[in-house]
Design an enzyme around this catalytic site. Structure first.
Site, PDB file in Angstrom:
ATOM      1  CG  PHE A  11      -2.024   1.024   1.110  1.00  0.00           C
ATOM      2  CD1 PHE A  11      -3.164   0.786   0.364  1.00  0.00           C
ATOM      3  CD2 PHE A  11      -1.896   2.243   1.756  1.00  0.00           C
ATOM      4  CE1 PHE A  11      -4.157   1.749   0.264  1.00  0.00           C
ATOM      5  CE2 PHE A  11      -2.887   3.207   1.659  1.00  0.00           C
ATOM      6  CZ  PHE A  11      -4.024   2.959   0.911  1.00  0.00           C
ATOM      7  CB  ALA A  42      -1.449  -4.513   6.907  1.00  0.00           C
ATOM      8  CD  GLU A  44      -5.588  -7.128   1.541  1.00  0.00           C
ATOM      9  OE1 GLU A  44      -6.766  -6.721   1.498  1.00  0.00           O
ATOM     10  OE2 GLU A  44      -4.634  -6.401   1.879  1.00  0.00           O
ATOM     11  CB  VAL A  67      -1.695   0.139   9.226  1.00  0.00           C
ATOM     12  CG1 VAL A  67      -3.103   0.705   9.184  1.00  0.00           C
ATOM     13  CG2 VAL A  67      -1.666  -1.287   8.685  1.00  0.00           C
ATOM     14  CB  ILE A  68      -0.197   5.767   8.018  1.00  0.00           C
ATOM     15  CG1 ILE A  68       1.224   5.295   7.686  1.00  0.00           C
ATOM     16  CG2 ILE A  68      -0.181   7.189   8.583  1.00  0.00           C
ATOM     17  CD1 ILE A  68       1.930   6.105   6.601  1.00  0.00           C
ATOM     18  CD  GLU A  71      -9.496  13.109   7.442  1.00  0.00           C
ATOM     19  OE1 GLU A  71     -10.679  12.996   7.057  1.00  0.00           O
ATOM     20  OE2 GLU A  71      -8.734  13.990   7.027  1.00  0.00           O
ATOM     21  CB  THR A  72     -12.303   6.403   9.038  1.00  0.00           C
ATOM     22  OG1 THR A  72     -11.394   5.493   8.406  1.00  0.00           O
ATOM     23  CG2 THR A  72     -12.700   7.515   8.078  1.00  0.00           C
ATOM     24  CG  HIS A  74      -9.816   1.342   6.950  1.00  0.00           C
ATOM     25  ND1 HIS A  74     -10.541   0.259   6.498  1.00  0.00           N
ATOM     26  CD2 HIS A  74      -8.622   1.274   6.333  1.00  0.00           C
ATOM     27  CE1 HIS A  74      -9.812  -0.429   5.642  1.00  0.00           C
ATOM     28  NE2 HIS A  74      -8.637   0.168   5.523  1.00  0.00           N
ATOM     29  NE  ARG A 112       7.569   3.247  15.382  1.00  0.00           N
ATOM     30  CZ  ARG A 112       7.700   4.509  15.755  1.00  0.00           C
ATOM     31  NH1 ARG A 112       8.052   5.434  14.880  1.00  0.00           N
ATOM     32  NH2 ARG A 112       7.513   4.871  17.007  1.00  0.00           N
TER      33      ARG A 112
END
Length: 141
Positions: A11, A42, A44, A67-68, A71-72, A74, A112
């Protein structure tokens, strides 16, 4: 010879490239071999490890991704379900290293992922190699 499958969530392409490079360098330095299997994100990653778990070609797995927070909610679902799925696979016998970054922003992700800083690709590969070693030892192989 130990053969590792690196499952890489693509992604965030540049972050994925850096995580992959850290993992690949570590695996090669350890005298093992690897393949890289790209996945969309991530979420999958656990499915691919599940598909490959019974393939004797692979001794272990490295889960890489990022995964960043947005706003939701998710973010919470993707992080939680990916981690849960990977833990479930680990408890079913997958020797794996966890390298899925869960961060607030891109700056934290790069701190990281960067091989000159956090190098979490390296850390995940080292964990996978150690888990392969422990699995073999405990199986009496």
């Amino acid at each position: 010879m130990t053969h590792i499958l690196i499952i890489s969530a693509r992604f965030y392409t540049e972050l994925a490239d850096e995580l992959e490079a850290g993992a690949a360098e570590t695996i090669t330095k350890a005298g093992a071999t690897y393949e890289i299997m790209p996945v969309p994100g991530a979420f999958e990653i656990p499915a691919v490890i599940g598909f490959a778990m019974n393939n004797e070609k692979y001794n272990g797995f490295v889960a890489l991704g990022c995964v960043i927070r947005g706003e939701t909610t998710h973010y919470d679902y993707v992080c939680g379900e990916s981690a849960r799925g990977l833990m479930d696979l680990s408890l079913k016998g997958a020797a794996l290293g966890y390298g899925v970054l869960t961060v607030e922003n891109e700056e934290q992700a790069w701190a990281r992922a960067d091989r000159k800083e956090g190098n979490k690709g390296r850390d995940a590969a080292e964990a996978a190699l150690r888990m392969v070693e422990l699995k073999r030892k405990l199986a009496g192989a």
